[in-house]
Design a protein around this motif. Sequence first.
Motif, short mmCIF file in Angstrom:
data_model
loop_
_atom_site.label_atom_id
_atom_site.label_comp_id
_atom_site.label_asym_id
_atom_site.label_seq_id
_atom_site.Cartn_x
_atom_site.Cartn_y
_atom_site.Cartn_z
N LYS A 86 0.86 -1.18 0.00
CA LYS A 86 0.00 0.00 0.00
C LYS A 86 0.90 1.23 0.00
O LYS A 86 1.94 1.27 0.65
N TYR A 91 -3.25 0.45 -3.55
CA TYR A 91 -2.67 -0.87 -3.34
C TYR A 91 -2.03 -1.29 -4.64
O TYR A 91 -2.60 -1.08 -5.72
N ARG A 106 -7.62 2.48 -2.74
CA ARG A 106 -8.06 2.19 -1.37
C ARG A 106 -9.28 3.05 -1.10
O ARG A 106 -9.19 4.26 -1.01
#
Length: 107
Positions: A86, A91, A106
């Motif tokens: 991340k 991600y 995300r």
Amino acid sequence: TAAIANGGKLMKCRLLKEVYDEKGKKVTTLSKSSVGEIKGWGSDFFVSKNGSWYYLYDMKGRKYKTLSTSSVGEVVSVSSTTFTSKNGSWYYIFDRDGKKIKTLSRL
């Protein structure tokens, strides 16, 4: 004081990491100072972090790829043939060779 207790010989402590194959046989021993922190392992590779770098190793302990933490972000999982990181709002999924194969937002 350690050198006095050891007859004048100064010894350096080395921390080691041992690598085992799927049958439990030790394949190699690596120095922790060179490998760093192991973040996870897949079926035939593992990911470690040392300073600002991630390293990919094969199961014989040979380093085959170096990636910067600024481009990868934080490795959060390692699976059979991929690893996930991340970085900010994203991600990233990488293959075992360190190639980015997918980007996810995300939410």
